[in-house]
Structures are given as structure tokens and as C-alpha cells.
Design a protein around this motif. Structure first.
Motif, PDB file in Angstrom:
ATOM      1  N   SER A  79     -49.817  26.114  27.272  1.00  0.00           N
ATOM      2  CA  SER A  79     -50.159  25.007  28.174  1.00  0.00           C
ATOM      3  C   SER A  79     -49.628  23.678  27.647  1.00  0.00           C
ATOM      4  O   SER A  79     -49.174  22.827  28.419  1.00  0.00           O
ATOM      5  N   ILE A  80     -49.655  23.475  26.326  1.00  0.00           N
ATOM      6  CA  ILE A  80     -49.137  22.238  25.742  1.00  0.00           C
ATOM      7  C   ILE A  80     -47.631  22.140  25.929  1.00  0.00           C
ATOM      8  O   ILE A  80     -47.080  21.075  26.246  1.00  0.00           O
ATOM      9  N   ILE A  81     -46.922  23.271  25.735  1.00  0.00           N
ATOM     10  CA  ILE A  81     -45.467  23.266  25.914  1.00  0.00           C
ATOM     11  C   ILE A  81     -45.106  22.921  27.354  1.00  0.00           C
ATOM     12  O   ILE A  81     -44.196  22.121  27.612  1.00  0.00           O
ATOM     13  N   ILE A  82     -45.811  23.515  28.312  1.00  0.00           N
ATOM     14  CA  ILE A  82     -45.520  23.242  29.723  1.00  0.00           C
ATOM     15  C   ILE A  82     -45.781  21.775  30.056  1.00  0.00           C
ATOM     16  O   ILE A  82     -44.998  21.127  30.759  1.00  0.00           O
ATOM     17  N   TYR A 349     -51.318  15.318  22.573  1.00  0.00           N
ATOM     18  CA  TYR A 349     -50.609  16.435  21.963  1.00  0.00           C
ATOM     19  C   TYR A 349     -49.303  16.720  22.711  1.00  0.00           C
ATOM     20  O   TYR A 349     -48.286  17.041  22.091  1.00  0.00           O
ATOM     21  N   ALA A 350     -49.340  16.614  24.033  1.00  0.00           N
ATOM     22  CA  ALA A 350     -48.134  16.894  24.823  1.00  0.00           C
ATOM     23  C   ALA A 350     -47.050  15.855  24.579  1.00  0.00           C
ATOM     24  O   ALA A 350     -45.877  16.187  24.394  1.00  0.00           O
ATOM     25  N   VAL A 351     -47.433  14.577  24.579  1.00  0.00           N
ATOM     26  CA  VAL A 351     -46.467  13.522  24.274  1.00  0.00           C
ATOM     27  C   VAL A 351     -45.935  13.700  22.861  1.00  0.00           C
ATOM     28  O   VAL A 351     -44.721  13.590  22.602  1.00  0.00           O
ATOM     29  N   GLY A 352     -46.855  14.000  21.949  1.00  0.00           N
ATOM     30  CA  GLY A 352     -46.446  14.243  20.569  1.00  0.00           C
ATOM     31  C   GLY A 352     -45.473  15.397  20.455  1.00  0.00           C
ATOM     32  O   GLY A 352     -44.499  15.327  19.700  1.00  0.00           O
ATOM     33  N   ALA A 353     -45.698  16.457  21.223  1.00  0.00           N
ATOM     34  CA  ALA A 353     -44.811  17.618  21.192  1.00  0.00           C
ATOM     35  C   ALA A 353     -43.408  17.249  21.634  1.00  0.00           C
ATOM     36  O   ALA A 353     -42.413  17.638  21.005  1.00  0.00           O
ATOM     37  N   VAL A 372     -40.480  22.688  23.813  1.00  0.00           N
ATOM     38  CA  VAL A 372     -40.823  23.992  23.255  1.00  0.00           C
ATOM     39  C   VAL A 372     -40.957  23.911  21.740  1.00  0.00           C
ATOM     40  O   VAL A 372     -41.953  24.365  21.160  1.00  0.00           O
ATOM     41  N   ILE A 373     -39.968  23.295  21.090  1.00  0.00           N
ATOM     42  CA  ILE A 373     -39.994  23.194  19.632  1.00  0.00           C
ATOM     43  C   ILE A 373     -41.172  22.336  19.170  1.00  0.00           C
ATOM     44  O   ILE A 373     -41.927  22.710  18.267  1.00  0.00           O
TER      45      ILE A 373
END
Length: 423
Positions: A79-82, A349-353, A372-373
Motif C-alpha cells: 500500500s505504501i509503494i502504491i 511514509y509515502a512521500v518519504g518513499a 518501489v525502491i
């Protein structure tokens, strides 16, 4: 604008550098090293960071590299990657969407209410969730593009307001169980082992055919291209990763010998398909080229005839729609939607990813693969520290430190590119 597009294509070429032709593998490697020295590091820091994390956690806890934990890690990161993938186009424009997390939560709540309270079929509920996300993105995009309100202000307002919508839908402190078989199976069911191998081989074959056809077309047209050895190396690396992941996940990872668990979780091929689709959209379509052009210099893009407002609106629609999909995956994994869905640290977390993966906060630089990475880095930190039974504050400190390091690398890289005339 042409220079911006050419630089992006050079970056996507892997080892190609400065739009110059490399005829051997050695020359390509040297060209890549020169690009890194000039500040064009791409996803290299995040990939190296991910390798280091795997080594550290692998030595610190023997359960980290187990088949069961690898499957859990990949599923948890879905979910975080998406959501991070949803934010990449917005970040490419130099904008931000602070409401993406709660937009996904509201959309998932719409799905849950329709499923449970109104007895709708799963596909109707999912479609309604996606439409909800698209509608939110349309309104945000229109306010940003047409009224000129900064995206930070608009999306902050929606971040606050959408939480009120969630409370209205399911009540304060309430939750809705999501136990519909298809939706629950996204994160909790696995593909048949045979089908897992078939899909992996099909993806490898398609990737190899695409890379070889692109190489052949560029050679026939006399365009700048990579050496065959580099193309083959890229195919081998992708094949090795996919075969390795498929092999690990197709092993029995159950702790109970009477109830075997094997196969690839459905969320993984979903992420792969989204990665392929958005990589194509950003890298091989007119829309994608326009996104990079607007992110590089919006005024120059406008003078070149690009409808900047339309691009900006489309990007916010895509972001919120993908956020809705992320909310559905999160609901599948957690088995419910609640008033906290999409809130808390989900967006951060998503922005950070995305940033950790290599997408620039300054706009104009980034790819879908960055999400993804970076998402895997975020999930690995949480998973590894959890196995080591570290306190929650350690997780926050480490994740924050990694994000700060990634942002510092981005800023330093940008400065070095400017100094060498590449930025």
C-alpha cells in the motif's frame, strides 16, 4: 524543453551519459561513473541503502531473511509503494499532495460502506472508491491550476476536511470489517505456484523483447543507443531478481507443516503491473514528456504550447485515484477501514518513499521505480526493527534520518549538476 526531455531519456538509458555514444561495456560503465560524479545518481543511493539494510538485519536476526518474513515484508510494503507511486507525478511538477493518504482512506471507507451497509458487489464498491478518489483529485487539481492556490494549502485543507468525511461515513471511533473474499485476497491470498512461475517468465520475456526491440530500432534509425552488452546486462539483472523472488515466495513458508503457505501474494503482481504501466506512461507517452517538461520549467512548457493547467489537473486526478487503490490494498491487509485509515504517518511514509527512491522535491526528476525502491526501504526499516523488538521511537528516528539523508543527497546532487552544467 527539449534539453530537459533529452536529459531524462539519457538518465533512463542506464549507463548512457551526456548524450554521447558508448560502444563498449567498459565505456558505458565509465560514462555512468562520470554521471554519478556529476551528481546524476538516480536511485543508486537508495539501492545501496536497501542492500545495507538487508545485510545488517540479516545478520542481526536470522528470521529476517526467512521466506515467511520476505513475503510479509513485500505484502506490508504494497500500500505504501502504491501511494508513493501516486505521488511521483505530483512531485515531478514540484507540487505536493498532503491529502493523498486520507483521500485513500475516504475512498476505502466508501468501498466498505457500500459492501457492508448496502450489500453492493465488490466490483461496484471498488469502482465507487476509485471514482471517489478521482473526484477528489479533480477538485484539488482545479483549485490549484485554475485559481492558482498553492498545492500545499489546498491539499492541507483537504487533509483536514476529508478526515471529517470519514467520521461522517462510519462514525467516530467506528470501523467497518472488510472480509469480502476478492478484496481480502489482494493482500492475504497467494497465486498458484505454477502461475507464479508462468507470470515471472512472461514478464522476463516481455521485458527482454521490449529492450531488444528498442535497441534494434535505435540502431536502425542511427539514434544514440546503449551497447548490446549493457542491454543484455539489464535483462539478466531483472531476470535474476524476478526468478529469485519467485523462487523464495513459492517455497512453503508456513510454521505449521499441516497448513502449507506458498505462492506469490496477489499484491505483488499488482504492484509490478502498476510499475510497468506508469513507467510506460511517464517515459513513452506525450503526456509523460509534458509532465517532465512542466516540472522542469512550467513557463517554458507553456510557451511551447503545452496545456499546463490540463497536465496539473490530470496529475492530481491520477494521484488521488491511485491513493484510492492504495487505501483498498491497506483495507485488504488490515481487514477493515476505520476513522484512522490513511491518517497518521501514512502520507509521510509515502512521500518519504518517493524521495528516498530518488524523486526530487524540486520537480522534474523521478520515475515510478523510485516509489518501489523507496517503499521497500521504508518497509525494511519497520520490519527489521520490529524483529529486533526495538521501541517505536527508534523506528521513527531511523526512518526520519534516512529521509533526511535522502533529501540531502538530492540537494547535493542538484548542486553538483548545476556546477557541472547538467542541472
Amino acid at each position: 524543453m527539449t534539453d530537459t526531455v533529452n536529459e531524462r531519456e539519457a538518465e533512463e538509458a542506464g549507463f548512457a551519459s551526456d548524450l554521447t555514444q558508448s560502444h563498449t561495456l567498459g565505456e558505458s560503465i565509465q560514462a555512468y561513473v562520470n554521471r554519478v560524479r556529476g551528481g546524476e545518481m538516480g536511485a543508486l543511493p537508495s539501492v545501496l541503502g536497501l542492500v545495507v539494510l538487508f545485510i545488517v538485519f540479516g545478520f542481526a536476526n536470522d528470521r529476517f531473511l526467512s521466506n515467511l518474513n520476505m513475503a510479509n515484508l513485500l505484502t506490508q510494503s504494497g500500500s505504501i509503494i502504491i501511494l508513493a507511486m501516486a505521488l511521483v507525478p505530483v512531485l515531478l511538477l514540484g507540487d505536493i499532495d498532503l491529502s493523498a493518504g486520507v483521500a485513500g482512506g475516504v475512498s476505502a471507507c466508501v468501498m466498505g460502506v457500500l459492501l457492508v451497509d448496502h450489500g453492493q458487489e465488490w466490483y461496484v464498491s471498488v469502482a465507487a472508491a476509485l471514482v471517489t478518489g478521482a473526484a477528489i483529485g479533480l477538485i484539488i487539481g482545479a483549485l490549484v491550476a485554475k485559481l492558482g492556490i498553492p498545492s500545499f494549502v489546498v491539499t492541507l485543507a483537504f487533509f483536514l476536511g476529508l478526515q471529517g468525511v470519514t467520521l461522517k461515513l462510519i462514525g467516530e471511533g467506528g470501523s467497518v470489517r472488510v472480509n469480502q473474499e476478492v478484496i481480502s485476497g489482494i493482500a492475504n491470498s497467494n497465486m498458484d505456484v505454477l502461475w507464479g512461475w508462468i507470470c515471472a517468465i512472461a514478464i522476463i520475456a516481455a521485458f527482454a523483447a521490449l529492450k531488444l526491440l528498442q535497441h534494434r530500432r535505435k540502431v536502425s534509425l542511427g539514434l544514440q543507443h546503449q551497447p548490446v552488452a549493457v542491454v543484455v546486462a539489464q535483462i539478466v539483472v531483472v531476470a535474476a531478481v524476478l526468478i529469485g523472488v519467485t523462487y523464495v515466495l513459492n517455497q512453503n513458508r508456513s510454521v505449521n507443516p499441516n497448513f502449507p503457505i506458498e505462492g506469490i501474494p496477489y499484491v505483488i503482481p499488482m504492484v509490478i503491473l502498476l510499475l510497468i504501466f506508469w513507467t510506460f506512461m511517464l517515459g513513452r507517452t506525450t503526456w509523460g514528456r509534458h509532465v517532465y517538461a512542466v516540472g522542469g520549467n512550467s513557463e517554458a512548457a507553456r510557451r511551447a504550447g503545452i496545456n499546463v493547467d490540463r497536465i496539473r489537473i490530470s496529475v492530481f486526478i491520477i494521484c488521488s485515484s491511485m491513493a484510492a487503490l492504495s487505501g483498498i490494498v491497506a483495507a485488504s491487509y488490515g481487514g477493515k477501514v476505520s476513522t484512522s485509515s490513511g491518517g497518521g504517518n501514512v502520507l509521510l511514509y509515502a512521500v518519504g518513499a518517493a524521495v528516498i527512491g530518488g524523486t526530487s522535491l524540486f520537480g522534474g526528476k523521478g520515475k515510478a521505480s523510485d516509489a518501489v525502491i523507496g517503499g521497500l526501504v521504508i518497509a525494511t526499516i519497520a520490519n527489521g526493527l520490529g524483529l529486533l523488538a526495538q521501541a517505536s521511537y527508534i523506528n521513527f528516528l531511523v526512518t526520519g534520518g534516512v529521509l533526511l539523508l535522502a533529501a540531502s543527497v538530492d540537494a547535493i546532487s542538484r548542486r553538483r549538476r548545476s556546477a557541472t552544467g547538467l542541472g
